[in-house]
Write a protein that holds these residues in place. Structure first.
Motif: not given
Length: 199
Positions: A144-149, A170-173, A11-15
């Protein structure tokens, strides 16, 4: 916004956090230290946000106390896998107390992001959904899906029981968005938003 897995399979954490908060406008929010607090602040600063700069392992405990003290308000805890693992025993108390207005969201990148991206236990076999269910939190599930927010936000606002969402991010920063660091200011602002005097 896509509702499918992104390129790295997470998932895109910020979104996700931005969508979750936008769909939970009345929620009192407690954010765990580090990246979850940056994500919550990046979604828009609010008087009803309580950012934890330290107190690793304390986010769910604070959220539980808040939910019990404010039973008519939805309470949303947004924290990370490392912070949740540090305070995993608090889930047992959540399971015993069963506040109807508490939703716990764990942003899980499988790493300790604040200390050098060492792998956390969730990337080594620990299943936080199973752990939460073992503690008596029946409505525990993986995202596991951004749209489930929006689906998670429905639970926040409905206040029908404890919900626990392990959100694989995502394991990004993303660029850091730093909330206020003055703990007294954050506490007094939050108390004022609840209608209490500050001291």
């Amino acid at each position: 916004m896509s509702t499918t897995l992104n390129a790295s399979g997470a998932v895109d954490r910020r979104a996700f956090v931005s969508q979750l908060i936008a769909a939970s406008p009345d929620a009192l929010i407690v954010s765990g230290l580090g990246s979850p607090s940056y994500d919550v602040f990046a979604a828009g600063d609010r008087d009803q946000n309580f950012y934890l700069w330290g107190a690793m392992g304390g986010a769910v405990a604070l959220g539980l106390g808040l939910a019990l003290a404010q039973p008519d308000r939805p309470v949303l805890v947004i924290t990370g896998d490392g912070e949740q693992l540090m305070g995993v025993g608090t889930l047992g108390t959540v399971g015993a107390k069963q506040p109807k207005n508490l939703t716990i969201v764990v942003l899980d990148n499988g790493h300790f992001g604040e200390t050098g991206m060492q792998r956390s236990h969730t990337s080594l076999g620990t299943d936080l959904v199973a752990v939460a269910q073992g503690f008596g939190i029946k409505d525990a599930f993986a995202v596991r899906e951004t749209g489930r927010a929006g689906e998670v936000a429905e639970r926040v606002m409905a206040r029908r029981g404890v919900a626990f969402a392990q959100v694989f991010i995502n394991p990004d920063e993303p660029p850091r968005a730093l909330p206020p660091r003055d703990g007294v200011y954050v506490k007094n602002r939050f108390r004022a938003a609840l209608g209490f005097s500050t001291f």
